[in-house]
Scaffold this active site. Structure first.
Site, PDB file in Angstrom:
ATOM      1  N   ASN A 116      16.140 -62.647 -36.212  1.00  0.00           N
ATOM      2  CA  ASN A 116      16.257 -63.896 -36.960  1.00  0.00           C
ATOM      3  C   ASN A 116      16.708 -64.983 -35.990  1.00  0.00           C
ATOM      4  OD1 ASN A 116      16.778 -65.986 -38.705  1.00  0.00           O
ATOM      5  ND2 ASN A 116      18.667 -65.102 -39.526  1.00  0.00           N
ATOM      6  N   TRP A 117      15.786 -65.863 -35.677  1.00  0.00           N
ATOM      7  CA  TRP A 117      16.083 -66.902 -34.678  1.00  0.00           C
ATOM      8  C   TRP A 117      16.770 -68.125 -35.265  1.00  0.00           C
ATOM      9  CZ3 TRP A 117      10.811 -66.740 -31.547  1.00  0.00           C
ATOM     10  CH2 TRP A 117      10.839 -65.588 -30.744  1.00  0.00           C
ATOM     11  N   LYS A 118      17.018 -68.108 -36.558  1.00  0.00           N
ATOM     12  CA  LYS A 118      17.741 -69.200 -37.210  1.00  0.00           C
ATOM     13  C   LYS A 118      17.164 -70.563 -36.777  1.00  0.00           C
ATOM     14  CE  LYS A 118      21.763 -66.206 -37.063  1.00  0.00           C
ATOM     15  NZ  LYS A 118      22.876 -66.016 -37.949  1.00  0.00           N
ATOM     16  N   HIS A 132      19.155 -65.237 -47.268  1.00  0.00           N
ATOM     17  CA  HIS A 132      20.062 -65.081 -46.121  1.00  0.00           C
ATOM     18  C   HIS A 132      21.404 -65.741 -46.465  1.00  0.00           C
ATOM     19  CE1 HIS A 132      21.865 -65.480 -42.165  1.00  0.00           C
ATOM     20  NE2 HIS A 132      21.083 -64.479 -41.805  1.00  0.00           N
ATOM     21  N   GLU A 173      23.382 -67.530 -44.896  1.00  0.00           N
ATOM     22  CA  GLU A 173      23.557 -68.941 -44.509  1.00  0.00           C
ATOM     23  C   GLU A 173      22.915 -69.864 -45.547  1.00  0.00           C
ATOM     24  OE1 GLU A 173      22.128 -68.363 -40.526  1.00  0.00           O
ATOM     25  OE2 GLU A 173      23.993 -67.320 -40.054  1.00  0.00           O
ATOM     26  N   GLU A 185      23.983 -57.438 -45.336  1.00  0.00           N
ATOM     27  CA  GLU A 185      24.631 -58.219 -44.274  1.00  0.00           C
ATOM     28  C   GLU A 185      25.974 -58.738 -44.797  1.00  0.00           C
ATOM     29  OE1 GLU A 185      21.618 -59.902 -41.318  1.00  0.00           O
ATOM     30  OE2 GLU A 185      21.584 -61.240 -43.024  1.00  0.00           O
ATOM     31  N   GLY A 232      27.415 -63.310 -37.192  1.00  0.00           N
ATOM     32  CA  GLY A 232      27.718 -64.306 -36.165  1.00  0.00           C
ATOM     33  C   GLY A 232      29.173 -64.349 -35.752  1.00  0.00           C
ATOM     34  N   SER A 289      26.312 -58.969 -36.430  1.00  0.00           N
ATOM     35  CA  SER A 289      26.817 -58.740 -35.068  1.00  0.00           C
ATOM     36  C   SER A 289      26.253 -57.483 -34.417  1.00  0.00           C
ATOM     37  CB  SER A 289      28.357 -58.735 -35.059  1.00  0.00           C
ATOM     38  OG  SER A 289      28.837 -60.004 -35.451  1.00  0.00           O
ATOM     39  N   GLY A 318      20.637 -61.450 -35.469  1.00  0.00           N
ATOM     40  CA  GLY A 318      20.640 -62.897 -35.271  1.00  0.00           C
ATOM     41  C   GLY A 318      20.873 -63.235 -33.809  1.00  0.00           C
ATOM     42  N   GLY A 319      22.132 -63.486 -33.455  1.00  0.00           N
ATOM     43  CA  GLY A 319      22.486 -63.970 -32.115  1.00  0.00           C
ATOM     44  C   GLY A 319      21.865 -63.166 -30.981  1.00  0.00           C
TER      45      GLY A 319
END
Ligand code: PEP
Length: 254
Positions: free
Chosen positions: A8-10, A100, A102, A173, A179, A218, A239-240
């Site tokens: 997931n490149w956000k 998601h 976010e 999640e 994150g 994470s 993600g990150g």
């Protein structure tokens, strides 16, 4: 059931950066013998077509798929700023994220709206990763089951009972692990995934065992190998650590 490893490149990456990372991932993972795995890149809207061009040129289509991070539940119309499933399919997307954390917590999306997106995206031909998860306050006040159950009831309210199990994936999640560098413990993950599996059974009594549950929060190259082996963990949403081809590839191959 193939394990799914998803990036997931956000809200990161220009088209050029997205193309470079996609090409790097292709180089690193597609030659490997990993028949039991499939990969998805959830790129920002503006980079989807550029990523699709790279994927199509490399004929990587049967193992590495493209996904969008969000979708609006209508075919077309006066919805300024929104993107429809038809538009995503037109950019070669096979998958979309719904719910998601976010979007739930920063953009205020309700469980019901996420349910509309999930059902409409599936009906339109996209496959869906439905994200669910509790906040730290909810976990610490003993509300894990109530929260996950509520997100799933609303999220699945209009999904047909006979949906093909490979088309609907769940991502557990925990919000406190996204994150933050705080990965959930193995026991916590297995407990939550067993709960999600039981909840899926209530909705899809025939297919529940064939539906994938991803863990997200994470995930890093160093912990991916241990996480992917846990009971009821059928893949990872990253993600990150998915932003760099090298790091995502190490997770994909873990
Ligand atoms: C995510 O964005 O879904 C996610 C799990 O992020 P991170 O891996 O950075 O925690």
């Amino acid at each position: 059931m193939k394990k799914m490893i998803a990036a997931n490149w956000k809200m990161y990456k220009t088209r050029r950066e997205a193309v470079q990372t996609t090409a790097g991932i292709i180089t690193n993972i597609l030659g490997k013998r990993l028949e039991d795995r499939e990969f998805v890149i959830f790129a920002p809207f503006t980079a989807l077509q550029s990523c699709a061009d790279v994927l199509n040129a490399e004929a990587s289509g049967s193992r590495l798929f493209l996904g969008a991070q969000d979708v609006y539940p209508a075919g077309e119309g006066a919805f300024t700023g929104e993107i429809s499933p038809v538009m995503l399919l037109d950019c070669s997307c096979a998958w979309v994220l719904a719910g998601h954390s976010e979007r739930r917590h920063l953009l205020g999306e309700s469980d019901e709206f996420i349910g509309k997106k999930t059902a409409f995206a599936l009906e339109s031909g996209l496959n869906v990763v439905l994200c669910i998860g509790e906040t730290l306050v909810e976990r610490e006040s003993g509300q894990l089951e109530r929260v996950l159950s509520g997100q799933m009831s609303a999220g699945l309210a209009a999904v047909p009972k006979d949906i093909k199990p490979s088309r609907l994936v769940f991502a557990y999640e925990p919000v406190w692990a996204i994150g933050t560098g705080k990965v959930a413990g193995s026991e916590e993950i297995m407990e939550a995934h067993a709960l999600v599996r039981r909840l899926i059974k209530n909705f899809f009594p025939l297919q529940y065992a064939h539906m994938r549950i991803l863990y997200g929060g994470s995930v890093k190259p160093d912990n991916a190998g241990q996480l992917i082996k846990l009971d009821n963990v059928d893949g990872l949403l990253v993600g990150g650590a998915s932003m760099e081809a090298e790091s995502f590839s190490r997770i994909a191959l873990a």
